[in-house]
Design a protein around this motif. Sequence first.
Motif, short mmCIF file in Angstrom:
data_model
loop_
_atom_site.label_atom_id
_atom_site.label_comp_id
_atom_site.label_asym_id
_atom_site.label_seq_id
_atom_site.Cartn_x
_atom_site.Cartn_y
_atom_site.Cartn_z
N ARG A 45 0.84 -1.24 0.08
CA ARG A 45 0.04 -0.04 -0.13
C ARG A 45 0.70 1.29 0.08
NH1 ARG A 45 -4.73 -1.44 -2.05
NH2 ARG A 45 -5.83 -3.15 -0.91
N ALA A 46 0.31 2.42 -0.40
CA ALA A 46 1.01 3.74 -0.69
C ALA A 46 1.10 4.12 0.86
CB ALA A 46 0.05 4.73 -1.20
N ASN A 47 2.33 4.77 1.08
CA ASN A 47 2.84 5.53 2.13
C ASN A 47 3.57 4.26 3.03
OD1 ASN A 47 1.64 7.82 1.54
ND2 ASN A 47 -0.34 7.31 2.72
N ALA A 48 3.89 3.24 2.60
CA ALA A 48 4.72 2.44 3.30
C ALA A 48 6.16 2.93 3.34
CB ALA A 48 5.01 1.11 2.48
N GLN A 49 6.61 2.81 4.79
CA GLN A 49 7.91 3.63 4.98
C GLN A 49 9.22 2.52 4.85
OE1 GLN A 49 7.28 5.20 8.62
NE2 GLN A 49 6.08 7.04 7.84
N VAL A 50 10.27 3.39 4.53
CA VAL A 50 11.63 2.66 4.67
C VAL A 50 12.37 3.64 5.30
CG1 VAL A 50 11.04 0.96 2.81
CG2 VAL A 50 12.10 3.41 2.21
N GLN A 51 13.58 3.32 5.83
CA GLN A 51 14.39 4.26 6.53
C GLN A 51 15.97 4.24 5.67
OE1 GLN A 51 15.30 3.51 10.54
NE2 GLN A 51 15.97 5.57 10.98
N GLY A 52 16.33 5.37 5.40
CA GLY A 52 17.60 5.57 4.69
C GLY A 52 18.82 5.37 5.59
#
Length: 248
Positions: free
Chosen positions: A128-135
């Motif tokens: 789904r849209a707005n799934a988060q990943v961290q840089g």
Amino acid sequence: MTDFLKTKSIKYLNKDFQSLKRDLIQFSQAHHSGVFQDFNESSPGMAILELQAYIGDVLAYYQDTQFEELKQESARQIQNVVSFSKQIGYRPSGKRAARGIETFFVEVPATTANGKRIPDDLYTPILRANAQVQGPNGTIFETLEDVYFSASNADSPRYVTGSKFDNTTGLPTHFAIKKDVSIIAGETKTTSVSISTFEQFKTIELPDSDVIEILSVVDSDGEDWYEVEFLAQETVFDAMTNVSDDVT
């Protein structure tokens, strides 16, 4: 006897400090020599002339600057540039967030169709849209739209390869599906606002100061509200994925 009624020659093109000071000295020498004769740099009279020249220089600068801000070709102040852009139909954007491409993988069981081993799309998930990943530096990125791992098109192709295999037949028992997804730096937040009575051209101030864009507006009945080009616009076209079989 001094003739104070004679024509006084005044120049209007000199606008800098030195030119104004020179013209003031020449004007005083020509028309007020009887009362003002001390043109020494340290005299009180010269201090008054320099103050007048300074005021004229500053006023001329602001006058020229304001005149330039009246024209699209020479405007430099950001609020004027934005105003001129809106007048000709351009919609200026505010802050821009960093964007990039992130690769996602999912693993699904294999199934047989027409004698071939293919991914079983009954188990294929939807990101789904707005799934988060961290840089690496802790920056949060979010996906921009729903990602269908079962669909493949020119804009969003999917790549399939076997990930697990049967030891006897060598056929794949699972497939890995890869998709490249567009991501944007930032976090999606939700704000609720209570609206009671009608208010023409209502303005709502958001509590967060660093806002890049507004993604959606939904009322208490679950109805979506859209930004339109003009208030009389009644139809908004939206893209959606066709997940049903084609009917011939």
